[in-house]
Design a protein around this motif. Structure first.
Motif, PDB file in Angstrom:
ATOM      1  N   HIS A 196       0.812  -1.216   0.000  1.00  8.16           N
ATOM      2  CA  HIS A 196       0.000   0.000   0.000  1.00  8.16           C
ATOM      3  C   HIS A 196       0.847   1.269   0.000  1.00  8.16           C
ATOM      4  N   ASN A 197       2.085   1.184   0.425  1.00 11.64           N
ATOM      5  CA  ASN A 197       2.897   2.382   0.579  1.00 11.64           C
ATOM      6  C   ASN A 197       3.931   2.549  -0.519  1.00 11.64           C
ATOM      7  N   THR A 198       3.533   2.332  -1.745  1.00 13.98           N
ATOM      8  CA  THR A 198       4.428   2.578  -2.875  1.00 13.98           C
ATOM      9  C   THR A 198       3.745   3.537  -3.839  1.00 13.98           C
ATOM     10  N   ASP A 210      -2.150   7.111  -5.235  1.00 10.19           N
ATOM     11  CA  ASP A 210      -2.083   5.678  -5.521  1.00 10.19           C
ATOM     12  C   ASP A 210      -2.141   4.860  -4.238  1.00 10.19           C
ATOM     13  N   LYS A 211      -1.463   5.347  -3.204  1.00  5.28           N
ATOM     14  CA  LYS A 211      -1.507   4.675  -1.899  1.00  5.28           C
ATOM     15  C   LYS A 211      -2.939   4.629  -1.376  1.00  5.28           C
ATOM     16  N   TYR A 212      -3.610   5.761  -1.473  1.00  3.01           N
ATOM     17  CA  TYR A 212      -4.980   5.862  -0.986  1.00  3.01           C
ATOM     18  C   TYR A 212      -5.909   4.925  -1.762  1.00  3.01           C
ATOM     19  N   LEU A 238      -0.352   5.879   5.792  1.00  2.00           N
ATOM     20  CA  LEU A 238       0.009   6.188   4.408  1.00  2.00           C
ATOM     21  C   LEU A 238       1.206   7.132   4.311  1.00  2.00           C
ATOM     22  N   GLY A 239       1.599   7.722   5.431  1.00  2.00           N
ATOM     23  CA  GLY A 239       2.746   8.632   5.424  1.00  2.00           C
ATOM     24  C   GLY A 239       2.403  10.014   4.905  1.00  2.00           C
TER      25      GLY A 239
END
Length: 69
Positions: free
Chosen positions: A20-22, A27-29, A52-53
């Protein structure tokens, strides 16, 4: 056996988070919502943003963009 199961579980969740974190924040969301559709109702938005950062304010902006589409 217990340690092996613990390591496997940690590896699974690490890989799930990496999936999920790329890419870009949008896109992450999208990936997170696609894989876990109920996440926004079950988890505080501040926690989702942290995962998600991104900032909670930016998460709010992304959510508004997705609604408009």
């Amino acid at each position: 056996m217990w340690n092996l199961r613990l390591c496997q579980t940690q590896q699974y969740y690490f890989e799930l988070k990496q999936k999920h974190n790329t890419g870009e924040a949008i896109d992450k969301y999208k990936s997170l919502v696609r894989e876990l559709p109920n996440i926004m109702q079950e988890v505080p938005l501040q926690t989702v943003a942290s995962y998600l950062g991104i900032t909670p304010q930016y998460l709010s902006k992304l959510r508004k963009q997705m609604i408009r589409r």
